[in-house]
Write an enzyme that holds these catalytic residues in place. Structure first.
Site, PDB file in Angstrom:
ATOM      1  N   ASP A 196     -17.402 -10.711  39.583  1.00 54.99           N
ATOM      2  CA  ASP A 196     -18.830 -10.401  39.461  1.00 54.99           C
ATOM      3  C   ASP A 196     -19.048  -8.901  39.625  1.00 54.99           C
ATOM      4  OD1 ASP A 196     -21.536 -10.126  39.690  1.00 54.99           O
ATOM      5  OD2 ASP A 196     -21.745 -11.390  41.470  1.00 54.99           O
ATOM      6  N   ASP A 198     -24.188  -6.986  34.627  1.00 54.84           N
ATOM      7  CA  ASP A 198     -23.819  -7.909  35.693  1.00 54.84           C
ATOM      8  C   ASP A 198     -23.058  -9.112  35.133  1.00 54.84           C
ATOM      9  OD1 ASP A 198     -23.767  -9.441  37.993  1.00 54.84           O
ATOM     10  OD2 ASP A 198     -25.826 -10.144  37.761  1.00 54.84           O
TER      11      ASP A 198
END
Ligand SMILES: *[C@@H]1O[C@H](CO)[C@@H](O)[C@H](O)[C@H]1NC(C)=O
Ligand SMILES: *[C@@H]1O[C@H](CO)[C@@H](O)[C@H](O)[C@H]1NC(C)=O
Ligand SMILES: *[C@@H]1O[C@H](CO)[C@@H](O)[C@H](O)[C@H]1NC(C)=O
Length: 399
Positions: free
Chosen positions: A281, A95
């Site tokens: 992201d 992530d």
């Protein structure tokens, strides 16, 4: 997933740069030949390619490491990311919107029963940090994305050996999940490895052992498969054209590029031509823009797309109207050589899927989120991306 911690670091660093004046430091240099052992100490590590599995629920949501394969010559071998002594397998989503490593543990009861849990009592190298905290993620995944406290982990700090195959980082800072909100219960993985623009945890440890300080993502749709992450390098077999690099817009933990313009279906306007910092992201599937921007974008797609009241920030349209809507989003950036380039989200990404609470309405890709512009998997899966920590830049190649 964009953690509020990542945003907190962003604010903290902005404050630091204001309060702490950059005072030039004079370093005394001595003419001295480094001993051979010192130059050999920083032994190069070879890049490691990790196949990623696709967390798919009607649409591609997140990509996570399940089985890890090494092309670390001369030996070829495979294994999973592991924690502790003896090693326990932990699968994590990689992530870029967060910074830390956290995963389900046996300290978490029923809320984590769907996850493989790490048992710290069975690891001889685990050291309890004794601190409890919580982490809230401000963006989630897929349909019914949530703006609020629905993605919240309760954590206990610690350190342990973390390994990817034979690459081991002792005493790596990590967090055991001791409780989690129900939204995490559906995850097919145990936790999250933050891959922010400031290397931390195992990535930082591997860099200090000599691994080049970059990683690359090849996030493909489920129908294509073979998604992968290369830590410490670039897999040039996954794209053909040139890589275009852009410098990061800030020194925060978030991967951020500055964009002068958004275009929807080839049209722009004064709202969309404002310069904005856009966060990249890998752990968020939808895209987020401030309400006025989201409304201006939807106005160029269809007036039938309206806010979905039950989920603040989400928009939707009757599912039987969505498939024919053109919704090409071009986001302009500036390369390190000064040329504009676009990253494009095709119309096929507009439909996120039916809302659970009203399956006749399909959620649309753009969420309103004031104060933030963010793109994620729905853009990244159309490019090969290089996340260059050492040079503070992002690179993209068409695939
Ligand atoms: C990795 O762990 C998963 C379970 O989490 C298992 O199915 C898989 O076989 C493991 N892979 C290897 C190479 O050990
Ligand atoms: C875990 O979190 C839930 C909220 O998601 C809360 O209701 C519950 O009391 C917590 N459990 C513990 C043991 O703290
Ligand atoms: C970016 O996309 C817009 C809209 O399609 C287009 O007008 C512009 O020429 C593109 N820019 C580049 C550098 O390709």
């Amino acid at each position: 997933m964009l953690s509020l911690l990542a945003l907190g670091l962003f604010l903290a660093s902005a404050q630091n740069s204001v309060s702490a004046q950059a005072v030039p430091q004079t370093i005394q240099l001595q003419s001295r030949v480094a001993p051979v052992s010192a130059t050999l100490r920083r032994r190069a590590l070879n890049p490691v390619t990790v196949p990623l599995a696709d967390f798919f629920l009607g649409t591609d949501l997140q990509w996570f490491g399940n089985k890890v394969t090494f092309s670390n010559s001369p030996a070829h071998f495979s294994g999973n990311m592991s924690v502790g002594t003896p090693p326990q397998t932990v699968s994590v989503v990689f992530d870029t919107g967060s910074s830390t490593l956290e995963f389900a543990s046996t300290l978490c009861g029923a809320p984590c029963d769907n996850q493989v849990k790490f048992n710290s009592a069975k690891s001889s190298t685990f050291v309890d940090g004794g601190t409890t905290s919580s982490i809230t993620f401000s963006t989630g995944v897929g349909v019914d994305p949530v703006v609020g406290a629905n993605y919240r982990l309760t954590l206990r700090s610690g350190t342990d050996t973390v390994a990817i195959g034979n690459l081991k980082a002792p005493a790596t800072s990590l967090f055991l999940i001791t409780n989690q909100t129900a939204k995490f219960g559906i995850d097919p993985f145990s936790g999250i490895q933050g891959m922010s623009a400031r290397a931390q945890g195992i990535f930082a440890a591997l860099i200090s052992q000599g691994l080049p300080s970059l990683f690359s993502l090849f996030l493909t749709p489920l129908s294509v498969g073979n998604a992968e992450m290369t830590v410490g390098g670039i897999d040039t077999t996954k794209f053909t054209g040139p890589l275009t690099f852009a410098s990061l817009a800030s020194t925060s933990a978030a991967w951020t590029l500055s964009s002068p313009q958004l275009t929807v279906n080839g049209v722009t306007n004064s709202v969309l031509q404002a310069r904005r910092s856009i966060i990249f992201d890998s752990g968020t599937s939808n895209i987020l823009f401030p309400t006025a921007t989201a409304n201006a974008m939807y106005a160029l797609i269809s007036s039938d797309i309206t806010p979905f009241a039950a989920e603040p920030g989400a928009y939707g349209i009757a599912c039987n109207k969505i498939s024919t809507l053109p919704a090409v989003i071009d986001i302009t950036f500036t390369s390190q050589s000064g040329s504009p380039f676009n990253l494009t989200i095709p119309s096929s990404e507009l439909n996120v899927g039916p809302f659970a609470s009203n399956p006749a309405i399909c959620q649309t890709l753009i969420n309103a989120f004031d104060g933030l512009s963010l793109v994620g998997g729905s853009l990244l899966k159309h490019y090969y991306s290089v996340w260059d920590v050492g040079n503070q830049r992002l690179g993209f190649a068409a695939i």
